[in-house]
Each structure stands twice: as structure tokens, then as C-alpha cells.
Design an enzyme around this catalytic site. Structure first.
Site, PDB file in Angstrom:
ATOM      1  N   LYS A 120       3.379   2.024  16.192  1.00  0.00           N
ATOM      2  CA  LYS A 120       4.490   1.869  15.242  1.00  0.00           C
ATOM      3  C   LYS A 120       4.535   3.025  14.239  1.00  0.00           C
ATOM      4  CE  LYS A 120       6.177  -1.443  11.802  1.00  0.00           C
ATOM      5  NZ  LYS A 120       5.833  -2.590  10.952  1.00  0.00           N
ATOM      6  N   GLN A 121       3.373   3.399  13.728  1.00  0.00           N
ATOM      7  CA  GLN A 121       3.331   4.428  12.680  1.00  0.00           C
ATOM      8  C   GLN A 121       1.950   5.080  12.701  1.00  0.00           C
ATOM      9  OE1 GLN A 121       3.452   0.811  10.073  1.00  0.00           O
ATOM     10  NE2 GLN A 121       2.883   2.321   8.531  1.00  0.00           N
ATOM     11  N   TRP A 132       0.836  -1.211   0.000  1.00  0.00           N
ATOM     12  CA  TRP A 132       0.000   0.000   0.000  1.00  0.00           C
ATOM     13  C   TRP A 132       0.864   1.252   0.000  1.00  0.00           C
ATOM     14  CZ3 TRP A 132      -1.778   3.218   4.539  1.00  0.00           C
ATOM     15  CH2 TRP A 132      -0.916   3.108   5.639  1.00  0.00           C
ATOM     16  N   ASP A 133       2.152   1.082   0.286  1.00  0.00           N
ATOM     17  CA  ASP A 133       3.098   2.200   0.282  1.00  0.00           C
ATOM     18  C   ASP A 133       2.972   3.019  -1.005  1.00  0.00           C
ATOM     19  OD1 ASP A 133       3.878   0.135   2.029  1.00  0.00           O
ATOM     20  OD2 ASP A 133       5.983   0.740   1.974  1.00  0.00           O
ATOM     21  N   GLU A 151       0.877  -1.569  13.058  1.00  0.00           N
ATOM     22  CA  GLU A 151       0.964  -3.041  13.119  1.00  0.00           C
ATOM     23  C   GLU A 151       1.327  -3.545  14.512  1.00  0.00           C
ATOM     24  OE1 GLU A 151       3.628  -3.940   9.912  1.00  0.00           O
ATOM     25  OE2 GLU A 151       2.006  -3.965   8.426  1.00  0.00           O
TER      26      GLU A 151
END
Ligand code: BGC
Length: 777
Positions: free
Chosen positions: A599-600, A357-358, A487
């Protein structure tokens, strides 16, 4: 983290031979042209630690899945970008002793990645075990102008002797992927042929039958003249090359030129490969190294004309941003809609070189702004072509209709096999829909929707329709058992971001459908028939939109990452003993999952995508709550935080986040650059400057800028292509200047005020005229 590279605005420079850093440098100094790529392995033999890597875009191997406990729905294989024929190799022996830097005393060593010209060079002085000292100057590139061609110039000068050089230029197909699941070699030989003119090797993959043909030729020059040679011809298993001896005089240069063409069965029939390779090679060799080099310089100048960012007064930042742009342009050129952008590009094997998906979430904006719209469109077409496979994927997981795009793919099929990601990280479907919106909003190319976009949107909406869960007692819809972008949480209920992007997709799909019905009723009817779209379906989407449940904390005025998030221990990252970080290397997975550490960007990813739907106070409250809990252990994390921090006027935070993303690989922040560079996050770095410090947004067909100078730079400037115009935006200490470098007029808004920018026109606005909506507090 070890800073070992010399600062320079246009070059990445390593001034010392350090075997400990070799694999990191092999990643950082990689070269590529969108069609093939090459890690910075040495041409001559090297027995030290090294990850040999020559990659051909789109040539992959379905390596049989390896998991501890099989779960229904797992894919059978993981697609790996293949380490293919080593075409750079030139063996060198001096009076019978092989040159191998690991066995030499290296007196001086310098490796330079020239980003302006797209070349890698290396020079060193080495003392061989028998005391003979030589100087080597090597330069190579993969041609941007002739994508099948690679060229090497390798010059050897004896410093304290005259003697015999044995030169062995070769092609070696006996290569391996380090990440092979079962230590298997993936290539078998098809054909080899060494003639007086060229050496050719064709290998094929054991599965899928990809063929790669490499054809090479070489010349040796002394005193500016080409030597007449009668080299020995070598043919071995998966190996073709030459060996020749030349007398080399003390202080005189012997120059080897090696030209190679690499062609694949993606572009030619099996029977045509050898001829295609030979003819591309012949043309390149006839043009000669100097001419090919000049073409390379010109081709890169054109890339830089469209995509350069200049940062004045901070050479570390300047070098870093150019490195990011350079690697992105090396990885994807957009000419081939079968290709995409792997998280490591051509710089390593990790992540299989596949599509994540990046691409949609992070990379698309870079290509939208720095290249012709057709390039970004090709990224969308790639997913359109995979629609049928995405439908199959949804069926495989038990859905009666709709499409679920894979988390990781090479050809449209899922190849990721961790249940919490493969089955649960379904938010990826939303990013694919969002990219369609992003493209149309930026380019104004509505025709994409009618031609391709609607089909993808309808199928993704159908997936969400079936994936949501209606809870009669609450008369609400929920989405259970998911993994959000963060994640470090798995199998959660009602991840706010997933619920939000799912609804946004259905809403956008409905809007696109009604737009099409109004503008082109006949085509609309055709599409409805083709997709068998029933009125009950669109009605259901409307109902889901109206009744979706979103977890919130009313007291704090924030969206909750998921149900129950506030039950966690909310100690901020800054209060953790630093020895705990990075969590993923120090904590058990169980401990990570139970913690509140992120995480993000997750909720913030939603506020970034749907930024025009939320006011600054909402963004501020959520940022203030989530950022202190975020460990940024995905390379994709800091850029989103940097952009939102810019919007909020948190300038120091924005700059801190920017630094973390921009020199990630140059300074090996995450201690993993030897696996390859973080290519997809490089697009995030670019966004931090253009969307963050530049404040670029597109609303109603107008390009809006809200720039500020982060204060550490005397000025910075960037280029953006927008609807046929190319604009240069320069942000100084006093003014913002926008120059239209083309004849195409355009409208822009700077700090909320509209300007008509004629062909070659310019506007200058005093800096600090931030509109009241641009900063908080
Ligand atoms: C991130 C994902 C990303 C993947 C590939 C992971 O670490 O969490 O969001 O898609 O890396 O870059």
C-alpha cells in the site's frame, strides 16, 4: 479522475456550476486559519448534494464505538471532529422565491480560492424558477489575524427586474456529522439571544461539555451607504438570526456584510463565552470588512514569505504546490500546543480529524523548515502531554511498563478500533521517537531533550523492550504479530521496518541518556530517579540492539518486508490488468493480504528515515525490488518514493511520483476528495520538492543541499528557515543560487562542498556538480 479546475499560479478556479462536483469542490475550496475551518458550502440555501462542514479545532465528540465483534482492548469511542454551528448562512429570497442554485438555471458560475490572500469568492448569474435573473458576488474568509473571526461579503444585483429581497443571516446549531455512528446529533442548545446589535447562540456537546458560542451581526449597503434596518429577530431551537426585506433596484448592487465571532470553552470559562464572543465581534465589525480583508492579505503575505515554492515553466505544478502549502498553513499554525494536524484538516469529517503518526512522520519537516522552531516544538509538546495516557494505553493492552502512543487520538487516548491497526501497528511509537531526533537534529535545540524528550524516549524504549520476543534457540530477539506501515499485510512476524525503528529508538535513547549524563549529571540523576530507570533496563536495550533479528534476502541484497515475503507471487503491478486497480476497491481483503502488493512505503520508509545509515547501492536494490510491487493506495506513499528516487538519480520516476502526490486532491486522483483533502500527505508533497528535488538534509548542524532540476521546469525555488536564517534556494537550468534573506549567518553545504553564508549573503554553484555520492550509476 476529472480535471475541472482552471490552471493558475495563485488561484484555484472553478468556472462552471456542476452539482456532480459540488462536494469535491466543497473540500478543495475549504478555508481555515488553524483555529477554525469551513468547507466551501454556499451561504444561501442549497438543496443539492452537499456536506455541510464548519469545524472548530480541538472541539470533538467521543462517538460510541461501533464494531462487528468486540475485542478486549478496543477503545470505547472514536473521537470525531465536530461539525459545529453553521455560521456562514445567509438565506436569500427574491419576491418570495428562495434562491437555491439546485433549483435555478445557472448561467455563469465562478468560484475562486485566492491562496495569496486567503479568501474564497464565488460569483454567478442565476435564473430563478419564476424567470427573475440575479447576479451574486460573494467573498468570505476566516481571519488569520483574529482567529475567532469570520467575515462574508455577499452582493446581490437584480438583472431583469426590481423587487424585494428577503435577507436572512443566521446561525444554525442544528447540524449533524455525516459519519455519526448512531445517527445521533451531538449538540444541545445552551443559550440564544437576539438583540438589535447581535445574535448569539451557544451550543454544547452532549458529552465532554464543549461549549461553542457564535455571535453575529450584519449590515446591508446600497449605493455605498449603510441602510438603517429594523430586522425581524428570529429565535428557534438551536437557531438565531434576523430577517429583513429591502427593495433592490435593477442593476444596483445590494451588499450584505456578515461578521461572526466563534469562541469555545477550550479558551474561555462557560460564563465568559458570550462576552468574549461579543467583544471580539464588536471589534471586528467596527474595523469593517475592508480593514479585515487588508489584515488577511498581510497575514497571508507573511506566511508566503516563509513558505512559498516557485516553479517556473509549469503552471499545473506551481498551482499544486501552492495549494498544498496553503492547506497546511490553513490547518495548523502551531500557536496552540493542544492542537494537531488531522489527515483531513478542516476539509471533511473522515478520519475523525484526529492525530495520526502522519504528523511526526510526514508533517513535522514542513513546519520545521517554514516556521519558527517553536511551532515544531509545539507538535512535540503535544505528544509529551499525552505521555501519561500513552502509559495507560500500554497498561490496558497488558504491558507492565512503557508507553504506547495511540494510532489515532484526540486527547491522548486511543480511538482506533481495528485490531490489526490498534494493537499491531505499533511502529507509530517509533515515529514519535524519530520526530524528537528530527527536531533536535534540525534545530540544534538540545534543551528539548533534557526538558521533555528523554522521558518520552525512555518510555517508548521500555515498550519495545517488553514487546520484543527473545528466542533462546536462536539467541535473537524478534517482534511478532505486527502490522507495518504497509497496511496490506497484517499480523506478520518481523516486519523489517518495525524491528529497525524499535532498535533505532533504543539506540537513540541510550545515546541521549549518555549525552545528558556527560553534560548535566545532576539533571541526569534527577531524571533517572523520576523515571526509576534501572541499569538493567539500559543494559537490556543494548542486548536487544546487538541481537535483533532482521529478515533479509542475501541473494538479492535486500531487507525483507517481513518473514516469508518471498513466498508470495511477485508479479509487478505493471503486469496487472489495470481493471484490478485500485486494489482496495476491486479485491477482497483476503486477496489483498495474500498478495505481495504494497500500500505504501514500508522497508523504504525505514531507508528514508535512516537514510544516512545506508549506502546508495542498498537503497537502490531495495527500491528496485519494492517500488514495482507498490500500488501507492495511501496518499502518504508517493512522496517517500519520490524522495528516494531523487537520491538514486531516477529522475523520471521521481517526477512521476511527485505529480501523483501534488495534484492528488485538485485532480481527485483517489476518487475520494469529497470526503475532504489529504492534508497530511500535502506535507509529503512539500518534502518531495525540498528534500527530493532540493536534496535537503541536515547533518552535524549543517544544512546540506544536493539539488537538481527535474527537467520539466525552467527553474524552481523554495524557502527554508534554518537556525535563525531564512534561505531562498533557486535551482535553474545552469545554477543553484542560495540567498540568505536574513542577517543571521549560517553554514551550508552544496553538492558536498561547504560555504559560509553571511547575513544577506549569496552563493551560486553550477548545476550538475553532483557529488559522486549524490547519484548512482
Ligand atoms: C495510511 C496510514 C495513515 C492513515 C491516515 C492510512 O491510509 O495507511 O499510514 O496514518 O491513512 O492518513
Amino acid at each position: 479522475m476529472k480535471q475541472y479546475l482552471t490552471l493558475d499560479p495563485w488561484n484555484i478556479i472553478e468556472e462552471q456550476y456542476d452539482p456532480q462536483q459540488q462536494e469535491i469542490s466543497e473540500s478543495v475550496f475549504s478555508i481555515g486559519n488553524g483555529y477554525m475551518g469551513q468547507r466551501a458550502n454556499f451561504e444561501e440555501a442549497y438543496s443539492g448534494p452537499s456536506l455541510q462542514g464548519s469545524y472548530m479545532a480541538g472541539v470533538y465528540y467521543p462517538d460510541k464505538t461501533r464494531v462487528g465483534w468486540w475485542k478486549n482492548g478496543y477503545p470505547e469511542y472514536f473521537a470525531k471532529v465536530l461539525n459545529s454551528t453553521n455560521w456562514i448562512g445567509i438565506g436569500i429570497s427574491v419576491n418570495g422565491t428562495e434562491l437555491d442554485l439546485a433549483a435555478c438555471q445557472v448561467k455563469s458560475f465562478r468560484r475562486v480560492l485566492n491562496m495569496k490572500e486567503g479568501t474564497l469568492s464565488r460569483s454567478f448569474t442565476a435564473t430563478l424558477p419564476d424567470g427573475k435573473e440575479i447576479r451574486v458576488e460573494a467573498v468570505r474568509f476566516v481571519s488569520l489575524a483574529r482567529h475567532e473571526i469570520g467575515a462574508v461579503r455577499y452582493a446581490v444585483t437584480p438583472l431583469n427586474f426590481s423587487g424585494t429581497l428577503t435577507v436572512t443571516p443566521y446561525l444554525d446549531g442544528d447540524v449533524q456529522n455525516k459519519d455519526s455512528n448512531y445517527d445521533e446529533k451531538f449538540w444541545v442548545e445552551v443559550h440564544k439571544e437576539v438583540t438589535a446589535d447581535n445574535a448569539a447562540l451557544t451550543v454544547r456537546t452532549k458529552k465532554l461539555d464543549f461549549h461553542v458560542t457564535s455571535v453575529m451581526t450584519f449590515e446591508i449597503h446600497q449605493n455605498g451607504a449603510k441602510l438603517a434596518l429594523e430586522p425581524e429577530q428570529i429565535e428557534q431551537e438551536k437557531y438565531a438570526g434576523y430577517r429583513v426585506q429591502v427593495e433592490a433596484k435593477q442593476h444596483e448592487e445590494t451588499v450584505i456584510y456578515k461578521y461572526v465571532a466563534n469562541v469555545t470553552s477550550r479558551d474561555y470559562g462557560y460564563a465568559q463565552l458570550l462576552d468574549a464572543g461579543r467583544s471580539a465581534l464588536q471589534e471586528a465589525a467596527a474595523a469593517g470588512f475592508g480593514h479585515l480583508y487588508e489584515e488577511q492579505v498581510q497575514a497571508w503575505a507573511a506566511k508566503w514569505r516563509e513558505s512559498d515554492i516557485v516553479i517556473e515553466g509549469d503552471v499545473a505544478a506551481q498551482q499544486a504546490i501552492r495549494f498544498n502549502i496553503f492547506q497546511l498553513n490553513q490547518t495548523y499554525t502551531g500557536e496552540d500546543d493542544r492542537l494537531n494536524i488531522g489527515p483531513k484538516g478542516f476539509t471533511g469529517e473522515k478520519y475523525g480529524g484526529s492525530t495520526y503518526w502522519d504528523t511526526e512522520a510526514y508533517c513535522l519537516p514542513f513546519y520545521l523548515s517554514t516556521a519558527d522552531a517553536a511551532i515544531a516544538r509545539n507538535l512535540l509538546i503535544y505528544r509529551y502531554k499525552h505521555l501519561e495516557k500513552a502509559r495507560e494505553n500500554a497498561r490496558k493492552l497488558g504491558f507492565a511498563k512503557g508507553a504506547l502512543y495511540p494510532m489515532v487520538t484526540m486527547n491522548g487516548e486511543e480511538c482506533h478500533n481495528e485490531w490489526e491497526i490498534t494493537f499491531e501497528e505499533i511502529h507509530r511509537n517509533g515515529a514519535i521517537a524519530y520526530a524528537i531526533y528530527n527536531y533536535v537534529n534540525y534545530t540544534g535545540d538540545d534543551s528539548y531533550l533534557a526538558q521533555y524528550g528523554v522521558e518520552v524516549l525512555v518510555e517508548i524504549s521500555r515498550f519495545w523492550e517488553e514487546r520484543v520476543n527473545y528466542v533462546p534457540a536462536k539467541d535473537q530477539y524478534m517482534i511478532l504479530g505486527v502490522t507495518g506501515p504497509n497496511e496490506y499485510e497484517n499480523n506478520v512476524n518481523n516486519n523489517w521496518y518495525t524491528n529497525r525503528i524499535a532498535c533505532w529508538t533504543m539506540e537513540y535513547t541510550l545515546q541521549v541518556l549518555s549525552g545528558l549524563q556527560a553534560s548535566d549529571p545532576a539533571h541526569y540523576e534527577e531524571l533517572v530517579a523520576k523515571l526509576a530507570l534501572a541499569p538493567e533496563e539500559t543494559a537490556k536495550w543494548g542486548d536487544i540492539l546487538a541481537k535483533m533479528y532482521y529478515p533479509v534476502d542475501a541473494e538479492r541484497g535486500i531487507f525483507l518486508q517481513q518473514d516469508g515475503f518471498l513466498d508470495k507471487d511477485l508479479t509487478p503491478v505493471k503486469d496487472l490488468d489495470p481493471s484490478n486497480l485500485p486494489l482496495n476497491q476491486n479485491w477482497s481483503w483476503d486477496r489483498i493480504l495474500r498478495s505481495a502488493y504494497i500500500k505504501q512505503a514500508d522497508v523504504l520508509q525505514g531507508l528514508f528515515f535512516l537514510g544516512d545509515r545506508y549506502d546508495l547501492d542498498t537503497k537502490k536494490r531495495n527500491f528496485d525490488f519494492y517500488e514495482p510491487l507498490t500500488v501507492h493506495e495511501s496518499s502518504l506513499s508517493p512522496c517517500v518514493h519520490s524522495i528516494i528516487a531523487c537520491e538514486l538519480g531516477y529522475r523520471e520516476k521521481a517526477y512521476e511520483m511527485y505529480l501523483r502526490t501534488s495534484r492528488l486532491d485538485l485532480d481527485n486522483y483517489n476518487n475520494d476528495t469529497e470526503d475532504g483533502c489529504h492534508i497530511t500527505s500535502m506535507a509529503g508533497t512539500w518534502m518531495s520538492v525540498v528534500h527530493g528535488f532540493g536534496g535537503l538534509r541536515v547533518k552535524d548542524g549543517v544544512l546540506h543541499l544536493n539539488p537538481f532540476n527535474p527537467g520539466h521546469w525552467s527553474a524552481f525555488s523554495f524557502k527554508v528557515m534554518f537556525r535563525g536564517a531564512r534561505l531562498q534556494v533557486t535551482v535553474g537550468e545552469q545554477d543553484v543560487t542560495v540567498t540568505n534573506e536574513t542577517e543571521t549567518p549560517t553554514s551550508i553545504s552544496v553538492y558536498g562542498r561547504g560555504y559560509q553564508l553571511g547575513g544577506l549573503g549569496q552563493v551560486q554553484v553550477g548545476i550538475g556538480n553532483l557529488s559522486s555520492s549524490a547519484i548512482v550509476g
